[in-house]
Scaffold this active site. Structure first.
Site, mmCIF file in Angstrom:
data_model
loop_
_atom_site.group_PDB
_atom_site.id
_atom_site.type_symbol
_atom_site.label_atom_id
_atom_site.label_comp_id
_atom_site.label_asym_id
_atom_site.label_seq_id
_atom_site.Cartn_x
_atom_site.Cartn_y
_atom_site.Cartn_z
ATOM 1 N N ASP A 194 35.178 44.205 43.175
ATOM 2 C CA ASP A 194 36.276 43.580 43.909
ATOM 3 C C ASP A 194 37.273 42.913 42.959
ATOM 4 O O ASP A 194 37.092 42.886 41.745
ATOM 5 C CB ASP A 194 35.751 42.609 44.979
ATOM 6 C CG ASP A 194 34.999 41.413 44.394
ATOM 7 O OD1 ASP A 194 35.359 40.952 43.290
ATOM 8 O OD2 ASP A 194 34.064 40.928 45.044
ATOM 9 N N LEU A 195 38.340 42.388 43.529
ATOM 10 C CA LEU A 195 39.463 41.841 42.768
ATOM 11 C C LEU A 195 39.026 40.852 41.692
ATOM 12 O O LEU A 195 39.503 40.899 40.551
ATOM 13 C CB LEU A 195 40.440 41.168 43.738
ATOM 14 C CG LEU A 195 41.667 40.492 43.132
ATOM 15 C CD1 LEU A 195 42.645 41.533 42.606
ATOM 16 C CD2 LEU A 195 42.346 39.593 44.161
#
Length: 243
Positions: free
Chosen positions: A110-111
Site C-alpha cells: 500500500d501507499l
C-alpha cells in the site's frame, strides 16, 4: 479443452503472459469487447492465439509474449501499486527505471508501505505466485507504537478473526523495544489487503513503518530504494513452483 496445443494458446493466458493484465482481468477486457484477434472482436475467452496472429487491445497492437522474467523492486513509500490511480497519486509503474518491458506486480504494497515488490512481464506467473497454496511466506519488519504483549503476538499463530474476517496464521515476534516504539518481525502466507496493519490494530498497536523484506525465497537484501534488479533465469527456474 487444454489451454495450449495445435490450436495455439488461450487468448486470456496469452495476454497475461504478454504482461497486458492478469488472466482474470484479460477475460474482463474480452467481455467488454476491447480485444481483437486478426481484426475481429474476440467474444469468448475460449479463443486461441497461434503464431503470427495479430492481437489488439484498446486499439494497440500487443507484442507476442517474451520469455518469462522476474524483477525485485525496492518500493519506496508514497507510491501506489497500480497502473492508474483515480486520485492522481504517483504509481510504482510511473517511477520504474526506463528500459523495462510492461510489467505487473506480484501482489501489492500500500501507499505507506515499502520494501520488496516482485515485478514480472508474465501476468499468469504473477497470479500463480500470489496464491496462498504456494506456501510462500511474506516477511516484514514492522515498527509499531504501543504496548506489545508477547503472548498476544504468539496467539496470532492460531489465526485471528477481525470484524468477521478470518485471517490465517501469522508469525510475529518482538525484535526490539524503545519506550513505546517496538520493531517486530512478521510473517504471513495470505497477504490480504492491509492485513499486517489490521492485525496489529487488533492488538492495540499502531503501525508506523512497514517494510517487506522477503516474498517466498526472494529477499530485499541491500537493494537500494527505488531500484530494480532482475532475478537470473537459472534462479527463477529453481524457485518457481510447478505450473
Amino acid at each position: 479443452m487444454t489451454e495450449t496445443g495445435p490450436q495455439g494458446e488461450r487468448i486470456a493466458k496469452w495476454l497475461a503472459r504478454a504482461g497486458v493484465a492478469s488472466r482474470r482481468d484479460a477475460e474482463k477486457l474480452i467481455g467488454e469487447g476491447r480485444v481483437k484477434l486478426n481484426n475481429t472482436v474476440v467474444t469468448h475467452p475460449a479463443t486461441f492465439v497461434a503464431a503470427g496472429d495479430l492481437v489488439v487491445v484498446n486499439g494497440t497492437l500487443v507484442d507476442a509474449p517474451e520469455r518469462t522474467r522476474l524483477w525485485r523492486y525496492h518500493k519506496p513509500t508514497g507510491l501506489v501499486t497500480t497502473h492508474k490511480d483515480p486520485q492522481g497519486r504517483p504509481t510504482v509503474f510511473e517511477k520504474l527505471p526506463p528500459g523495462l518491458p510492461r510489467v505487473v506486480s506480484v501482489g501489492r504494497l500500500d501507499l505507506n508501505s515499502e520494501g520488496l515488490l516482485l515485478l514480472t512481464n508474465d501476468g499468469a506467473l504473477a497470479r500463480r505466485l500470489e496464491l496462498p497454496a504456494n506456501g510462500w511466506i511474506r516477511r516484514y519488519r514492522v515498527r509499531v507504537f504501543g504496548t506489545v504483549d508477547p503472548a498476544g503476538l504468539a496467539a496470532l499463530a492460531q489465526g485471528v478473526t477481525i470484524d468477521g474476517v478470518r485471517y490465517g496464521a501469522v508469525e510475529a515476534g518482538l525484535d526490539s523495544r524503545k519506550g513505546d516504539n517496538s520493531w517486530l518481525s512478521v510473517g504471513l502466507r495470505e497477504g490480504r489487503n492491509r492485513e499486517v496493519r489490521r492485525v496489529m490494530a487488533h492488538l492495540g498497536l499502531q503501525v508506523t513503518r512497514l517494510i517487506r523484506v522477503a516474498y517466498g525465497p526472494f529477499q530485499l537484501g541491500n537493494l537500494p530504494r527505488g531500484t530494480v534488479d532482475e532475478v537470473p533465469t537459472k534462479v527463477l527456474r529453481e524457485q518457481l513452483p510447478a505450473a
